[in-house]
Design an enzyme around this catalytic site. Structure first.
Site, short mmCIF file in Angstrom:
data_model
loop_
_atom_site.label_atom_id
_atom_site.label_comp_id
_atom_site.label_asym_id
_atom_site.label_seq_id
_atom_site.Cartn_x
_atom_site.Cartn_y
_atom_site.Cartn_z
N HIS A 210 34.31 60.00 58.72
CA HIS A 210 33.20 59.15 59.21
C HIS A 210 33.38 58.69 60.65
O HIS A 210 32.49 58.06 61.21
CB HIS A 210 33.05 57.92 58.32
CG HIS A 210 34.13 56.90 58.54
ND1 HIS A 210 35.39 57.05 58.05
CD2 HIS A 210 34.13 55.74 59.22
CE1 HIS A 210 36.13 56.03 58.39
NE2 HIS A 210 35.39 55.21 59.13
C1 UD1 Z 1 32.52 50.72 60.26
C2 UD1 Z 1 33.75 50.30 61.05
C3 UD1 Z 1 34.88 51.30 60.82
C4 UD1 Z 1 35.14 51.52 59.36
C5 UD1 Z 1 33.84 51.93 58.69
C6 UD1 Z 1 33.98 52.18 57.21
C7 UD1 Z 1 33.27 49.20 63.20
C8 UD1 Z 1 33.29 49.37 64.66
N1 UD1 Z 1 33.48 50.31 62.49
O1 UD1 Z 1 32.06 51.96 60.78
O2 UD1 Z 1 36.06 50.81 61.44
O3 UD1 Z 1 36.12 52.51 59.20
O4 UD1 Z 1 32.89 50.89 58.90
O5 UD1 Z 1 32.77 52.59 56.68
O6 UD1 Z 1 33.08 48.11 62.72
N2 UD1 Z 1 24.95 52.49 57.32
C9 UD1 Z 1 24.22 52.60 56.16
N3 UD1 Z 1 24.44 51.67 55.19
C10 UD1 Z 1 25.32 50.65 55.33
C11 UD1 Z 1 26.03 50.55 56.53
C12 UD1 Z 1 25.84 51.48 57.51
O7 UD1 Z 1 23.42 53.50 56.00
O8 UD1 Z 1 25.47 49.84 54.38
C13 UD1 Z 1 24.73 53.51 58.37
C14 UD1 Z 1 23.79 53.06 59.45
O9 UD1 Z 1 23.06 54.15 59.89
C15 UD1 Z 1 24.72 52.60 60.55
C16 UD1 Z 1 25.89 53.57 60.40
O10 UD1 Z 1 25.98 53.79 59.00
O11 UD1 Z 1 24.12 52.64 61.81
C17 UD1 Z 1 27.18 53.05 60.92
O12 UD1 Z 1 27.49 51.76 60.35
P1 UD1 Z 1 28.39 50.73 61.19
O13 UD1 Z 1 28.62 49.49 60.42
O14 UD1 Z 1 27.83 50.58 62.55
O15 UD1 Z 1 29.76 51.49 61.39
P2 UD1 Z 1 30.60 52.48 60.47
O16 UD1 Z 1 30.50 53.84 61.05
O17 UD1 Z 1 30.29 52.32 59.01
#
Ligand code: UD1
Length: 377
Positions: A210
């Protein structure tokens, strides 16, 4: 009574906060308050962990959601500042290295509320990783720093953090793993996925992917998938997929290629018990996760980490982890070597014994707030 705000936001935070909440609830000096920033919000990225791990419902949910780094971090800061001004906690405890960790540390620090960082001192020395920036800022501001390994203590000391702020307590995520692993092994996930061979679990691998550095760039993602194509022809690979990765596979036109891999099982994100059940019975794990490098070391399962560096060197020196970068050939040959030779044996790192949250709570409950003031200056 000491009111402590315990912060969670994203998936890797939940298994770290669970044992801390449990230990604090038993400490008469502490009133633990669980604050969810809402960074992760999907049922499969958040709610299922509360159920699996018996974490109390968050007392407060800031419901900030997704966004660019600035939008997400700023959103958490604005909402959390308001909450802190209204509620005046005696301490704010943050775990790990996600945007919620950073945002709440900055807010608390400026309101002169002591900040406690659990899993402090880890360094990849790679500032292209957003988590490394979060770790550096959080540790620079924290008043009490709890570490999972001796190398983390050394990193902090080299950055000028006074030794009396640093406590080597072990690994709260492993507290959770040890508490749940027997139950997880009884999960019926193997049956549901058809991974049984005459009643016993068949041989299979588990993959998670991821990190933006692996999944946001088409070339890199495509190279990793090429390696996986080879591996799954030798060993079935289960791949619970993060929403970011699924989105990128689709947008980069790689979906058809993934679909053609007959022994790659693409799944929605799994809950804690199902996932731990899968990992604990696997032959090898392929990942770019931070936490999974530690969980595989605790379980003695060989782990291939698809990254150029790790902030968790103890998993390389003592554990079962091997770093392979994004080199498709190295990913493939390392996996095949493990299939033939069994992989690194490893041993359990010091204090990864299931009691880290008790140690943390024991230190905090006897804390004299005046000591924070002198340490902060
Ligand atoms: C975040 C953490 C990362 C961790 C990861 C585990 C930061 C900088 N990164 O990354 O360290 O390893 O979580 O998952 O904080 N999304 C959904 N549903 C959700 C949450 C997110 O669909 O419940 C999608 C959205 O499109 C979002 C993308 O995932 O924009 C990324 O989510 P985000 O919280 O920005 O970062 P992660 O890549 O999950």
């Amino acid at each position: 009574m000491m009111k402590i705000f315990n912060i969670v936001g994203a998936r890797p935070n939940f298994m770290k906060i669970a044992p801390i909440m449990e230990a604090m609830q038993k400490a008469p000096e502490i009133t633990p308050v669980l604050v969810h920033t809402g960074q992760h919000y999907d049922e499969k990225m958040s709610k299922v962990f509360f159920e699996d791990l018996d974490i109390p419902r968050p007392d407060i949910n800031l419901e900030v959601g997704s966004g660019s780094h600035a939008v997400q971090t700023a959103g958490i800061m604005v909402a959390f500042e308001k909450l802190c001004v209204e509620e005046r906690p005696d301490m704010v405890l943050v775990v790990g290295d996600v945007n919620s960790t950073l945002a709440c540390s900055v807010v608390a620090s400026k309101l002169l509320i002591p900040v406690v960082h659990v899993e402090a001192g880890l360094r990849s020395r790679d500032r292209t990783m957003p988590e490394e920036v979060n770790r550096l800022v959080t540790d620079a501001l924290a008043d009490v720093l709890f570490t999972t390994s001796r190398d983390a203590d050394e990193n902090l000391k080299q950055e000028g953090v006074p030794a009396e702020k640093i406590f080597f307590v072990g690994n709260v995520m492993i507290d959770t793993l040890l508490k749940h692993v027997d139950k997880a092994r009884h999960s019926d996930i193997h049956r549901r996925l058809g991974l049984l061979n005459g009643g016993a679990p068949a041989r299979y691998g588990v993959m998670t992917l991821h990190r933006p550095s692996n999944v946001d760039d088409r070339e890199t993602l495509s190279g990793i998938l090429e390696a996986v194509e080879h591996i799954q022809s030798k060993l079935p690979v289960v791949f619970p997929i993060h929403p970011r990765t699924l989105k990128n596979i689709r947008e980069n036109g790689l979906e058809e290629r993934v679909r053609r891999m007959k022994s790659l099982m693409l799944l929605d994100p799994l809950g804690y018990l199902d996932f731990l059940g899968l990992v604990s019975g696997s032959t090898l794990v392929l990942t770019d996760s931070g936490g999974l490098q530690e969980e595989t070391t605790a379980l003695g399962i060989p782990c291939i980490t698809i990254r150029n560096n790790t902030e968790r060197p103890v998993t390389l020196d003592q554990g079962t982890n091997t770093l392979v970068g994004m080199d498709r050939d190295l990913i493939r040959t390392t996996a095949l070597d493990i299939l033939q030779g069994g992989g690194k044996a490893g041993r359990i790192p010091e204090l990864w014994d299931g009691k880290a949250a008790e140690r943390i709570t024991d230190i905090l409950r006897r804390w004299d707030p005046a000591a924070f003031k002198s340490l902060s200056n």
